[in-house]
Scaffold this active site. Structure first.
Site, PDB file in Angstrom:
ATOM      1  N   GLN A 130       0.863  -0.875   0.162  1.00  0.00           N
ATOM      2  CA  GLN A 130       0.337   0.100  -0.007  1.00  0.00           C
ATOM      3  C   GLN A 130       0.553   0.955  -0.207  1.00  0.00           C
ATOM      4  OE1 GLN A 130      -3.383   0.121   2.401  1.00  0.00           O
ATOM      5  NE2 GLN A 130      -3.804  -2.042   2.123  1.00  0.00           N
ATOM      6  N   LYS A 146       1.875   7.035   7.277  1.00  0.00           N
ATOM      7  CA  LYS A 146       0.038   5.854   6.370  1.00  0.00           C
ATOM      8  C   LYS A 146      -0.570   7.078   6.246  1.00  0.00           C
ATOM      9  CE  LYS A 146       1.274   1.283   7.437  1.00  0.00           C
ATOM     10  NZ  LYS A 146       0.649   0.124   7.926  1.00  0.00           N
ATOM     11  N   ASP A 165      -5.439   0.474   4.139  1.00  0.00           N
ATOM     12  CA  ASP A 165      -4.812   0.618   6.238  1.00  0.00           C
ATOM     13  C   ASP A 165      -5.529   1.527   7.011  1.00  0.00           C
ATOM     14  OD1 ASP A 165      -2.838  -1.642   6.002  1.00  0.00           O
ATOM     15  OD2 ASP A 165      -1.248  -0.121   5.301  1.00  0.00           O
ATOM     16  N   ILE A 246       5.018   6.851  12.054  1.00  0.00           N
ATOM     17  CA  ILE A 246       4.951   5.195  13.057  1.00  0.00           C
ATOM     18  C   ILE A 246       7.274   5.584  12.695  1.00  0.00           C
ATOM     19  CG2 ILE A 246       5.092   2.992  12.797  1.00  0.00           C
ATOM     20  CD1 ILE A 246       2.977   3.852  10.843  1.00  0.00           C
ATOM     21  N   ASP A 309      -4.865  -9.556   9.212  1.00  0.00           N
ATOM     22  CA  ASP A 309      -4.112  -9.630   7.639  1.00  0.00           C
ATOM     23  C   ASP A 309      -1.957 -10.163   8.233  1.00  0.00           C
ATOM     24  OD1 ASP A 309      -3.479  -9.435   5.357  1.00  0.00           O
ATOM     25  OD2 ASP A 309      -3.623  -7.321   4.948  1.00  0.00           O
ATOM     26  N   GLU A 314       7.270  -9.996  11.381  1.00  0.00           N
ATOM     27  CA  GLU A 314       8.837  -9.871  11.370  1.00  0.00           C
ATOM     28  C   GLU A 314       9.618  -9.998  13.411  1.00  0.00           C
ATOM     29  OE1 GLU A 314       7.506  -7.858  10.372  1.00  0.00           O
ATOM     30  OE2 GLU A 314       8.473  -7.499   8.193  1.00  0.00           O
ATOM     31  N   ASP A 324       2.971  -3.109  11.855  1.00  0.00           N
ATOM     32  CA  ASP A 324       2.358  -3.609  10.598  1.00  0.00           C
ATOM     33  C   ASP A 324       0.670  -4.007  10.643  1.00  0.00           C
ATOM     34  OD1 ASP A 324       2.010  -2.885   8.319  1.00  0.00           O
ATOM     35  OD2 ASP A 324       3.061  -3.977   7.089  1.00  0.00           O
TER      36      ASP A 324
END
Ligand SMILES: *[C@@H]1O[C@H](CO)[C@@H](O)[C@H](O)[C@H]1NC(C)=O
Ligand SMILES: *[C@@H]1O[C@H](CO)[C@@H](O)[C@H](O)[C@H]1NC(C)=O
Ligand SMILES: *[C@@H]1O[C@H](CO)[C@@H](O)[C@H](O)[C@H]1NC(C)=O
Length: 409
Positions: A130, A146, A165, A246, A309, A314, A324
């Protein structure tokens, strides 16, 4: 002779009708092997008779609440001295148990800087599917931006991963991780930028190439899997675009495929959906117990905000990070129970997580969330109510687990 033929014909007709209807019924009636349905039904049965124990609000020392109240996002009106020092401080935080130091007296200052420090460089962020920007703030700190695509009241219907998002899901996710005493989400704040005034003047060429002006508004569409010139984000009439900033974690992270990854196809189930009862044994044979407990912690977090989702995750120093989190808060009237599959398939949970959840029963979770700075801009009361209901569903799942043979909780 003719009568006998007729009887034979009628008999054959009966037989055909019988075979067709039984097959039809067998096909449509719930099958015994459809374990997922049974587990979900069991959990909802437990929810109906959930012990009062899970609903009491004990007056306890409220350490996280006190800390949340202390987080002050202030206007930086003067040139901020020592900005690099603060970024460096945040860089020292990540270790095996946390990536944010909630006890740091500088937490509020760092959040304030994230929301206001001057943008000195702007680029496209190619990670993920995205539109995201990679910004560099004064003092050299990289952050992800974002953009806001939806108003927070917008209800998204459809599969759990539907839509773009949600910037507010990232921010609520960050605070929720603190409330769950698992500071494993990166710092996230709400921020207003102006594409025209703050971004384009410092943008890289490839970012500028995906920008245009329409009706005197500046827009960008980026370069990514879901990016399209027909689907841009734009400054509003006051030349403002809102979104989440972020913090980009400087540590080196390892990416893994989630054992509970979805197929993203309506007519195709993943193995974990097909063999719900035995799937956890397969997972246990492939990952460590710590990793499994980590993934179960994340599933609880994801279920609360419906961030469904998580196809990859990580790790940093063997600990699963909660990165995320933009797919949460899509629909307050829907609880996708299968986000909890790691919990109800394995029936394991860390004692500390269990105790942390118990501390939040009886409305305390929402009480804590209400202490988040700018909370009314970030989440609706419908979503807050939904988060509270989902906590009860998690307790119902724990009750289901206690009674099932898998029960280890
Ligand atoms: C910061 O400034 C903005 C706009 O100038 C104002 O709306 C907001 O209330 C201020 N916040 C604080 C904490 O002073
Ligand atoms: C991580 O850092 C925090 C705060 O600096 C500290 O209290 C904690 O013990 C550290 N954990 C580990 C595993 O090093
Ligand atoms: C376009 O927008 C800018 C800044 O928002 C403003 O200064 C300018 O007057 C606008 N131009 C027109 C033609 O409306």
């Amino acid at each position: 002779m003719i009568r006998r033929k007729n009887i034979l014909l009628v008999a054959i007709l009966f037989l055909v009708v019988f075979v067709v209807t039984t097959n039809y019924l067998l096909y449509w009636l719930p099958r015994q092997s459809d374990v997922t349905i049974t587990i979900e039904e069991n959990i909802y049965l437990e929810l109906k008779k959930l012990p009062i124990y899970y609903k009491i609000n004990e007056a306890e020392i409220d350490d996280v609440g006190t800390l949340l109240k202390k987080i002050n996002i202030v206007n930086i009106t003067h040139a901020y001295n020592g900005i690099e020092k603060l970024w460096k401080l945040a860089d020292t935080w990540p270790n095996k148990t946390q990536i944010v130091d909630i006890h740091s007296p500088q937490l509020g200052d760092i959040l304030s800087l994230l929301s206001q420090a001057k943008i000195v460089k702007a680029d496209l962020d190619h990670r993920g599917t995205q539109l995201k920007l990679l910004l560099t703030l004064e003092g050299g700190q990289q952050v992800i931006f974002k953009p806001k695509w939806y108003e927070i009241e917008r209800v998204l219907e459809g599969p759990v991963y539907v839509g773009k998002d949600r910037y507010n899901s990232e921010i609520i996710g960050f605070y929720l991780s603190l409330i769950l005493k698992k500071p494993l989400c990166p710092l996230s704040v709400i921020r207003q930028v102006s594409l025209r005034q703050d971004i384009l003047p410092v943008a890289t060429r490839r970012l500028i190439e995906t920008s245009f002006t329409k009706n005197n508004r500046t827009c960008i569409y980026g370069k990514c899997f879901f990016c399209s010139i027909n689907d841009p984000v734009c400054d509003d009439e006051h030349s403002i675009l809102e979104g989440a900033v972020i913090l980009n974690i400087k540590a080196s992270l390892i990416n893994h495929r989630s054992p509970w990854q979805r197929t993203y196809k309506k007519d195709k189930n993943a193995i974990w959906q097909e063999y719900s009862d035995s799937y956890c044994d397969i997972v246990k044979s492939k990952i460590s117990k710590k990793r499994l407990y980590d993934l179960i912690d994340v599933s609880v977090f994801d279920f609360l905000i419906q961030n469904g989702d998580r196809h990859h995750y990580e790790t940093f120093e063997e600990t699963v990070l909660w990165l995320d989190n933009g797919k949460g808060l899509g629909n307050p009237y829907k609880h996708h129970l299968d986000i909890l599959a790691p919990l109800y398939q394995c029936c394991m949970m860390r004692k500390t997580m269990y105790n942390n959840l118990l501390h939040l029963r009886g409305g305390r979770l929402v009480e804590q969330l209400r202490k988040i700075p700018n909370i009314n801009k970030l989440i609706t009361s419908e979503h807050l109510k939904a988060v509270d209901e989902r906590l009860l569903i998690i307790f119902a799942t724990i009750e289901y687990c206690k009674k099932s043979k898998k029960g280890k909780i």
